[in-house]
Write a protein that holds these residues in place. Structure first.
Motif, PDB file in Angstrom:
ATOM      1  N   MET A 147       0.824  -1.193   0.000  1.00 20.33           N
ATOM      2  CA  MET A 147       0.000   0.000   0.000  1.00 20.33           C
ATOM      3  C   MET A 147       0.873   1.264   0.000  1.00 20.33           C
ATOM      4  O   MET A 147       0.447   2.273  -0.531  1.00 20.33           O
ATOM      5  N   ASP A 148       2.041   1.171   0.600  1.00 21.38           N
ATOM      6  CA  ASP A 148       2.934   2.329   0.651  1.00 21.38           C
ATOM      7  C   ASP A 148       3.493   2.699  -0.719  1.00 21.38           C
ATOM      8  O   ASP A 148       4.054   3.779  -0.880  1.00 21.38           O
ATOM      9  N   HIS A 149       3.365   1.806  -1.699  1.00 16.66           N
ATOM     10  CA  HIS A 149       3.978   2.027  -3.003  1.00 16.66           C
ATOM     11  C   HIS A 149       2.956   2.100  -4.133  1.00 16.66           C
ATOM     12  O   HIS A 149       3.308   1.902  -5.288  1.00 16.66           O
ATOM     13  N   LEU A 150       1.699   2.401  -3.803  1.00 11.31           N
ATOM     14  CA  LEU A 150       0.664   2.462  -4.836  1.00 11.31           C
ATOM     15  C   LEU A 150       0.992   3.464  -5.935  1.00 11.31           C
ATOM     16  O   LEU A 150       0.664   3.241  -7.094  1.00 11.31           O
ATOM     17  N   ALA A 151       1.614   4.562  -5.584  1.00 14.79           N
ATOM     18  CA  ALA A 151       1.921   5.587  -6.577  1.00 14.79           C
ATOM     19  C   ALA A 151       3.107   5.214  -7.461  1.00 14.79           C
ATOM     20  O   ALA A 151       3.327   5.821  -8.497  1.00 14.79           O
ATOM     21  N   SER A 152       3.837   4.196  -7.075  1.00 24.73           N
ATOM     22  CA  SER A 152       4.986   3.743  -7.863  1.00 24.73           C
ATOM     23  C   SER A 152       4.523   2.816  -8.979  1.00 24.73           C
ATOM     24  O   SER A 152       3.505   2.146  -8.846  1.00 24.73           O
ATOM     25  N   PRO A 153       5.283   2.755 -10.064  1.00 21.70           N
ATOM     26  CA  PRO A 153       4.953   1.771 -11.108  1.00 21.70           C
ATOM     27  C   PRO A 153       5.091   0.360 -10.537  1.00 21.70           C
ATOM     28  O   PRO A 153       6.111   0.026  -9.939  1.00 21.70           O
ATOM     29  N   LEU A 154       4.048  -0.433 -10.671  1.00 20.85           N
ATOM     30  CA  LEU A 154       4.055  -1.790 -10.139  1.00 20.85           C
ATOM     31  C   LEU A 154       3.829  -2.782 -11.271  1.00 20.85           C
ATOM     32  O   LEU A 154       2.987  -2.576 -12.124  1.00 20.85           O
ATOM     33  N   THR A 155       4.604  -3.850 -11.246  1.00 20.93           N
ATOM     34  CA  THR A 155       4.441  -4.925 -12.216  1.00 20.93           C
ATOM     35  C   THR A 155       4.351  -6.243 -11.452  1.00 20.93           C
ATOM     36  O   THR A 155       4.717  -6.315 -10.280  1.00 20.93           O
ATOM     37  N   ILE A 156       3.878  -7.270 -12.143  1.00 19.39           N
ATOM     38  CA  ILE A 156       3.816  -8.592 -11.533  1.00 19.39           C
ATOM     39  C   ILE A 156       5.219  -9.023 -11.109  1.00 19.39           C
ATOM     40  O   ILE A 156       5.403  -9.563 -10.014  1.00 19.39           O
ATOM     41  N   SER A 157       6.209  -8.764 -11.947  1.00 23.85           N
ATOM     42  CA  SER A 157       7.579  -9.157 -11.613  1.00 23.85           C
ATOM     43  C   SER A 157       8.075  -8.491 -10.331  1.00 23.85           C
ATOM     44  O   SER A 157       8.701  -9.141  -9.486  1.00 23.85           O
ATOM     45  N   LEU A 158       7.800  -7.205 -10.170  1.00 20.60           N
ATOM     46  CA  LEU A 158       8.206  -6.505  -8.948  1.00 20.60           C
ATOM     47  C   LEU A 158       7.503  -7.071  -7.722  1.00 20.60           C
ATOM     48  O   LEU A 158       8.132  -7.298  -6.682  1.00 20.60           O
ATOM     49  N   LEU A 159       6.209  -7.297  -7.841  1.00 22.22           N
ATOM     50  CA  LEU A 159       5.446  -7.834  -6.715  1.00 22.22           C
ATOM     51  C   LEU A 159       5.906  -9.249  -6.374  1.00 22.22           C
ATOM     52  O   LEU A 159       6.056  -9.590  -5.198  1.00 22.22           O
ATOM     53  N   ALA A 160       6.127 -10.067  -7.403  1.00 23.62           N
ATOM     54  CA  ALA A 160       6.583 -11.446  -7.182  1.00 23.62           C
ATOM     55  C   ALA A 160       7.958 -11.457  -6.524  1.00 23.62           C
ATOM     56  O   ALA A 160       8.206 -12.243  -5.601  1.00 23.62           O
ATOM     57  N   ARG A 161       8.835 -10.583  -7.006  1.00 17.75           N
ATOM     58  CA  ARG A 161      10.181 -10.510  -6.431  1.00 17.75           C
ATOM     59  C   ARG A 161      10.113 -10.113  -4.953  1.00 17.75           C
ATOM     60  O   ARG A 161      10.813 -10.679  -4.120  1.00 17.75           O
ATOM     61  N   ALA A 162       9.233  -9.151  -4.614  1.00 17.15           N
ATOM     62  CA  ALA A 162       9.083  -8.730  -3.217  1.00 17.15           C
ATOM     63  C   ALA A 162       8.562  -9.873  -2.347  1.00 17.15           C
ATOM     64  O   ALA A 162       8.913  -9.973  -1.167  1.00 17.15           O
ATOM     65  N   ALA A 163       7.752 -10.753  -2.944  1.00 22.69           N
ATOM     66  CA  ALA A 163       7.211 -11.907  -2.217  1.00 22.69           C
ATOM     67  C   ALA A 163       8.149 -13.114  -2.290  1.00 22.69           C
ATOM     68  O   ALA A 163       7.839 -14.168  -1.733  1.00 22.69           O
ATOM     69  N   ARG A 164       9.259 -12.941  -2.996  1.00 19.75           N
ATOM     70  CA  ARG A 164      10.249 -14.018  -3.193  1.00 19.75           C
ATOM     71  C   ARG A 164       9.614 -15.247  -3.843  1.00 19.75           C
ATOM     72  O   ARG A 164       9.760 -16.369  -3.378  1.00 19.75           O
TER      73      ARG A 164
END
Length: 98
Positions: free
Chosen positions: A1-18
């Motif tokens: 939620m802290d990064h909603l304004a940032s460009p988000l992709t599936i790859s970025l989200l997946a990487r953050a979730a390892r």
């Protein structure tokens, strides 16, 4: 939620979730009942509501503040989710907005 304004992709989200992209998509959808990107759009729309209720900022500025690449994209998604336009929402619910 802290990064909603940032460009988000599936790859970025997946990487953050390892996780791999495919595993992340599968697990996220199973747990939340929607795709990650649809969830992000819905959260961005929710974050825009208090901004639209305020007289501060234009629709274009609000779109950028909540992470949409353009006001046109924001208007499209806002209409789909809220069944009205950002401007009509602002007229109905805005404080001190004409």
């Amino acid at each position: 939620m802290d990064h909603l304004a940032s460009p988000l992709t599936i790859s970025l989200l997946a990487r953050a979730a390892r996780m791999s992209d495919r595993s992340y998509l599968r697990h996220f959808t199973a747990r939340n009942g929607t795709s990650p990107m649809r969830w992000v759009v819905t959260q961005r729309i929710a974050a825009s509501l208090p901004l639209l209720e305020s007289p501060e900022g234009t629709v274009e500025e609000i779109a950028a503040a909540v992470g949409f690449e353009s006001a046109a994209t924001f208007r499209h998604h806002f209409g789909r989710v809220m069944r009205t336009s950002p401007t009509a929402y602002r007229r109905s619910f805005g404080r001190g907005v004409a």
